[in-house]
Scaffold this active site. Structure first.
Site, PDB file in Angstrom:
ATOM      1  N   LYS A  45       1.775   2.028  -5.216  1.00 21.43           N
ATOM      2  CA  LYS A  45       2.288   1.459  -6.472  1.00 21.43           C
ATOM      3  C   LYS A  45       1.337   1.754  -7.631  1.00 21.43           C
ATOM      4  O   LYS A  45       1.771   2.036  -8.740  1.00 21.43           O
ATOM      5  CB  LYS A  45       2.469  -0.068  -6.328  1.00 21.43           C
ATOM      6  CG  LYS A  45       3.470  -0.452  -5.245  1.00 21.43           C
ATOM      7  CD  LYS A  45       3.558  -1.959  -5.056  1.00 21.43           C
ATOM      8  CE  LYS A  45       2.341  -2.597  -4.411  1.00 21.43           C
ATOM      9  NZ  LYS A  45       2.106  -2.225  -3.005  1.00 21.43           N
TER      10      LYS A  45
ATOM     11  N   GLY B 216      -4.621  -4.382  -3.588  1.00 23.40           N
ATOM     12  CA  GLY B 216      -5.637  -3.336  -3.753  1.00 23.40           C
ATOM     13  C   GLY B 216      -4.925  -2.054  -4.099  1.00 23.40           C
ATOM     14  O   GLY B 216      -4.136  -1.547  -3.311  1.00 23.40           O
ATOM     15  N   HIS B 217      -5.139  -1.579  -5.325  1.00 24.89           N
ATOM     16  CA  HIS B 217      -4.468  -0.365  -5.768  1.00 24.89           C
ATOM     17  C   HIS B 217      -5.516   0.697  -6.053  1.00 24.89           C
ATOM     18  O   HIS B 217      -6.410   0.475  -6.867  1.00 24.89           O
ATOM     19  CB  HIS B 217      -3.668  -0.611  -7.045  1.00 24.89           C
ATOM     20  CG  HIS B 217      -2.720  -1.769  -6.958  1.00 24.89           C
ATOM     21  ND1 HIS B 217      -1.712  -1.830  -6.027  1.00 24.89           N
ATOM     22  CD2 HIS B 217      -2.635  -2.914  -7.674  1.00 24.89           C
ATOM     23  CE1 HIS B 217      -1.041  -2.957  -6.189  1.00 24.89           C
ATOM     24  NE2 HIS B 217      -1.584  -3.641  -7.170  1.00 24.89           N
TER      25      HIS B 217
ATOM     26  N   ASP C 264       0.806  -1.222   0.000  1.00 24.85           N
ATOM     27  CA  ASP C 264       0.000   0.000   0.000  1.00 24.85           C
ATOM     28  C   ASP C 264       0.840   1.274   0.000  1.00 24.85           C
ATOM     29  O   ASP C 264       0.441   2.303   0.565  1.00 24.85           O
ATOM     30  CB  ASP C 264      -0.967   0.001   1.204  1.00 24.85           C
ATOM     31  CG  ASP C 264      -1.799  -1.263   1.244  1.00 24.85           C
ATOM     32  OD1 ASP C 264      -2.245  -1.689   0.167  1.00 24.85           O
ATOM     33  OD2 ASP C 264      -2.015  -1.822   2.342  1.00 24.85           O
TER      34      ASP C 264
HETATM   35  P1  GDP Z   1      -0.743   0.224  -3.581  1.00 24.89           P
HETATM   36  O1  GDP Z   1      -1.352  -1.034  -3.077  1.00 24.89           O
HETATM   37  O2  GDP Z   1       0.740   0.268  -3.368  1.00 24.89           O
HETATM   38  O3  GDP Z   1      -1.103   0.534  -5.013  1.00 24.89           O
HETATM   39  O4  GDP Z   1      -1.325   1.403  -2.694  1.00 24.89           O
HETATM   40  P2  GDP Z   1      -2.871   1.624  -2.255  1.00 24.89           P
HETATM   41  O5  GDP Z   1      -3.610   2.145  -3.427  1.00 24.89           O
HETATM   42  O6  GDP Z   1      -3.391   0.433  -1.552  1.00 24.89           O
HETATM   43  O7  GDP Z   1      -2.713   2.731  -1.124  1.00 24.89           O
HETATM   44  C1  GDP Z   1      -2.136   3.967  -1.377  1.00 24.89           C
HETATM   45  C2  GDP Z   1      -3.193   5.071  -1.121  1.00 24.89           C
HETATM   46  O8  GDP Z   1      -2.539   6.303  -1.042  1.00 24.89           O
HETATM   47  C3  GDP Z   1      -4.212   5.212  -2.228  1.00 24.89           C
HETATM   48  O9  GDP Z   1      -5.431   5.555  -1.637  1.00 24.89           O
HETATM   49  C4  GDP Z   1      -3.674   6.357  -3.073  1.00 24.89           C
HETATM   50  O10 GDP Z   1      -4.693   7.085  -3.751  1.00 24.89           O
HETATM   51  C5  GDP Z   1      -3.036   7.209  -2.026  1.00 24.89           C
HETATM   52  N1  GDP Z   1      -1.855   7.960  -2.452  1.00 24.89           N
HETATM   53  C6  GDP Z   1      -0.854   7.596  -3.299  1.00 24.89           C
HETATM   54  N2  GDP Z   1       0.108   8.545  -3.336  1.00 24.89           N
HETATM   55  C7  GDP Z   1      -0.294   9.532  -2.500  1.00 24.89           C
HETATM   56  C8  GDP Z   1       0.291  10.772  -2.079  1.00 24.89           C
HETATM   57  O11 GDP Z   1       1.381  11.158  -2.475  1.00 24.89           O
HETATM   58  N3  GDP Z   1      -0.436  11.507  -1.172  1.00 24.89           N
HETATM   59  C9  GDP Z   1      -1.639  11.112  -0.684  1.00 24.89           C
HETATM   60  N4  GDP Z   1      -2.258  11.882   0.200  1.00 24.89           N
HETATM   61  N5  GDP Z   1      -2.197   9.941  -1.062  1.00 24.89           N
HETATM   62  C10 GDP Z   1      -1.544   9.170  -1.947  1.00 24.89           C
HETATM   63  P1  IMO Z   2      -0.942  -4.275  -2.168  1.00 22.64           P
HETATM   64  O1  IMO Z   2      -0.588  -4.815  -3.543  1.00 22.64           O
HETATM   65  C1  IMO Z   2      -0.897  -4.832   2.159  1.00 22.64           C
HETATM   66  C2  IMO Z   2      -0.910  -8.966   3.598  1.00 22.64           C
HETATM   67  C3  IMO Z   2      -2.140  -9.458   4.343  1.00 22.64           C
HETATM   68  C4  IMO Z   2      -1.495 -10.459   5.282  1.00 22.64           C
HETATM   69  C5  IMO Z   2      -0.402 -11.083   4.422  1.00 22.64           C
HETATM   70  C6  IMO Z   2      -0.786 -12.411   3.778  1.00 22.64           C
HETATM   71  O2  IMO Z   2      -2.228  -3.523  -2.137  1.00 22.64           O
HETATM   72  O3  IMO Z   2       0.213  -3.553  -1.562  1.00 22.64           O
HETATM   73  P2  IMO Z   2      -2.400 -13.067   1.776  1.00 22.64           P
HETATM   74  O4  IMO Z   2      -3.875 -12.881   1.601  1.00 22.64           O
HETATM   75  O5  IMO Z   2      -1.575 -12.435   0.706  1.00 22.64           O
HETATM   76  O6  IMO Z   2      -2.012 -14.500   1.998  1.00 22.64           O
HETATM   77  O7  IMO Z   2      -2.052 -12.310   3.166  1.00 22.64           O
HETATM   78  O8  IMO Z   2      -0.108 -10.128   3.419  1.00 22.64           O
HETATM   79  N1  IMO Z   2      -1.176  -8.399   2.270  1.00 22.64           N
HETATM   80  C7  IMO Z   2      -1.124  -7.098   1.981  1.00 22.64           C
HETATM   81  N2  IMO Z   2      -0.904  -6.027   2.772  1.00 22.64           N
HETATM   82  N3  IMO Z   2      -1.043  -4.665   0.827  1.00 22.64           N
HETATM   83  C8  IMO Z   2      -1.240  -5.722   0.013  1.00 22.64           C
HETATM   84  O9  IMO Z   2      -1.256  -5.622  -1.326  1.00 22.64           O
HETATM   85  C9  IMO Z   2      -1.323  -7.014   0.589  1.00 22.64           C
HETATM   86  N4  IMO Z   2      -1.520  -8.260   0.092  1.00 22.64           N
HETATM   87  C10 IMO Z   2      -1.417  -9.093   1.127  1.00 22.64           C
HETATM   88  O10 IMO Z   2      -2.780  -8.402   5.026  1.00 22.64           O
HETATM   89  O11 IMO Z   2      -0.863  -9.794   6.347  1.00 22.64           O
HETATM   90 MG    MG Z   3      -2.834  -1.655  -1.745  1.00 23.56          MG
END
Ligand code: GDP
Ligand code: IMO
Ligand code: MG
Length: 434
Positions: free
Chosen positions: A16, A40-41, A13
């Site tokens: 990416k 989850g992106h 999270d």
């Molecule tokens: P990922 O799994 O690595 O793709 O990241 P996620 O989407 O799960 O979580 C990142 C969150 O941060 C998302 O809600 C993005 O919209 C938000 N985000 C990304 N870059 C920034 C930033 O520079 N500032 C803020 N405030 N939010 C950001």
């Molecule tokens: P993104 O791509 C954050 C964590 C789960 C758990 C562990 C194993 O959005 O960064 P799993 O279901 O993969 O066997 O769970 O990994 N986990 C994540 N945490 N971001 C994710 O994906 C994750 N995908 C799995 O919470 O601790």
């Molecule tokens: Mg994520």
């Protein structure tokens, strides 16, 4: 032209999806190479009328949102077919064209019994649980390694599919009924479910490794987008509190069929603080109001499961570790805006383990479990930084924060995130012009 990998440098999270979207216009292919719908992106895309459209992607690579980019699900991915088509339908309903999507014939499928096993395993583990997303990821990768997995190509030969499901269920049904006291699955039901997707899937399936290598031969740009992150990698993460795939740059090669020599650049995505979802060690975790501040200001609630994310200060030891393991050439430092308003900002520079200073990750994981962060305190800023686009736009203390974490983290900070929107970034070095 080169292949470029985007990887998470912490526990996931990091942003990416936003980074992939930022590069989307300059690349020809975006490849998901590991994981499944545990990812989850969130991607926020500006519209011509000035409003923003928000997309939450789980199984599809974030590049699917950029017109003209070919999105690819590589061989290293585990696919829940129901989720795949729900996600495609959801995007189509919002006007996103998904017709270019290609899926590896070698990717594995998440069968119903593995989704069920993921959930009951966790219940069985009780206090030793991993806190998985419950999507069947671990059991499906276990089957892959155990050589009893079901692959996408099996869906196109009913005889082979049936034989493989029969083989898998012989074992799984014993587990479900005798160990976990649950109902087993019938071969017919599992086969029927999987076959129901075959016709729609067929035109998307190909040898994606061939497709991508031929693209590189022609001078096209391939972006490999990781799910999860370095500290969740099955080899390099905080085992057993990890996911079951290779989320690091090595996994980008095995999960796509692109050889290491063709990987020219590795972009590490790192948050200006740290978060984690699920169980496992987290040295800089904050259980006080500072943690609450980061969670509230950063909207740190999971995109996949909605769980509140655990929050803590920036940990330069793990950033250095991620730089080393992945060969990070550039970092994208995200969510710097979330730190606005803090008087001072602690940054973890080393650990103290029973009175011994560790500048790098302890060899023994038990030491990591009770590592105490050694903090350096940097002065904060109170100005709104969301409009900054070049480094000089940032207040002096924010610039100093970026510079200091750069010194500590083992690679240059090329882009700084100052908001969730596509253009809310400070570009220090153009990521694709080296
Ligand atoms: P990922 O799994 O690595 O793709 O990241 P996620 O989407 O799960 O979580 C990142 C969150 O941060 C998302 O809600 C993005 O919209 C938000 N985000 C990304 N870059 C920034 C930033 O520079 N500032 C803020 N405030 N939010 C950001
Ligand atoms: P993104 O791509 C954050 C964590 C789960 C758990 C562990 C194993 O959005 O960064 P799993 O279901 O993969 O066997 O769970 O990994 N986990 C994540 N945490 N971001 C994710 O994906 C994750 N995908 C799995 O919470 O601790
Ligand atoms: Mg994520």
């Amino acid at each position: 032209m080169p292949a470029i990998a985007i990887i998470g440098a912490q526990w996931g999270d990091e942003g990416k999806g936003k980074a992939t979207d930022l590069l989307g216009g300059d690349v020809d292919y975006v490849v998901k190479f590991n994981g499944g719908n545990n990812a989850g992106h969130t991607v926020v895309i500006p519209q011509p009328d000035g409003s923003n459209e928000k997309y939450a992607l789980h199984l599809l690579p974030s590049g699917i949102l950029t017109p003209g980019v070919t999105p690819v699900i590589g061989n290293g991915v585990v696919i829940d077919l129901q989720v795949l088509f729900e996600e495609i339908d959801g995007l189509n309903a919002r006007g996103v064209d998904t017709s270019l999507l290609r899926v590896s014939a070698n990717a594995h499928v998440i069968a119903d019994y593995n989704r069920q096993l993921d959930k009951v395993n966790e219940r069985f583990l009780g206090s030793r649980k991993i806190g998985t997303t419950g999507r069947g990821i671990g059991p499906t990768y276990a089957d892959k390694i155990n050589r009893i997995g079901i692959r996408i190509q099996d869906l196109f030969d009913e005889k082979i599919l049936r034989a493989k499901v029969e083989g898998a269920l012989e074992l799984k049904n014993q587990l479900l009924t005798k160990v976990y006291n649950r109902r087993g699955f019938t071969v017919d039901a599992v086969v029927e479910d999987l076959l129901s997707y075959a016709e729609r899937l067929a035109p998307m399936v190909c040898d994606t490794a061939l497709l991508l290598n031929q693209g590189l031969d022609k001078g096209e740009v391939v972006l490999l987008e990781a799910g999860q992150a370095t500290l969740l990698d099955v080899d390099h993460g905080t085992y057993p509190f990890v996911t079951s795939s290779s989320a690091t740059s090595g996994g980008a090669c095995t999960g796509s069929g692109i050889p290491p020599m063709r990987l020219d650049q590795v972009i590490g995505i790192v948050k200006a603080y740290t978060t984690r979802v699920g169980e496992g060690p987290f040295p800089t975790e904050l259980l006080d109001e500072s943690g609450e501040f980061l969670r509230e200001n950063g909207f740190e609630f999971g995109t996949t499961t909605g769980r509140p994310r655990r929050c803590g200060w920036y940990d330069a030891v793990i950033a250095r570790y991620a730089a080393r393991i992945n060969g990070v050439t550039d970092f994208v430092l995200t969510k710097l805006d979330v730190l606005t308003g803090l008087e001072q900002i602690p940054v973890c520079v080393a650990y103290d383990v029973d009175g011994v200073r560790h500048d790098e990750m302890p060899v023994n994981q038990s030491d990591f479990h009770h590592a105490e962060p050694v903090y350096e305190y940097l002065p904060g800023w109170s100005e709104d930084i969301s409009g900054a686009r070049i480094l000089a736009d940032l207040p002096a203390n924010a610039q100093a924060y970026v510079r200091r974490v750069e010194e500590l983290s083992g690679a240059r900070m090329s882009v700084i995130g100052v908001g969730p929107g596509r253009h809310e970034s400070v570009v220090v070095h153009d990521l694709l012009k080296r």
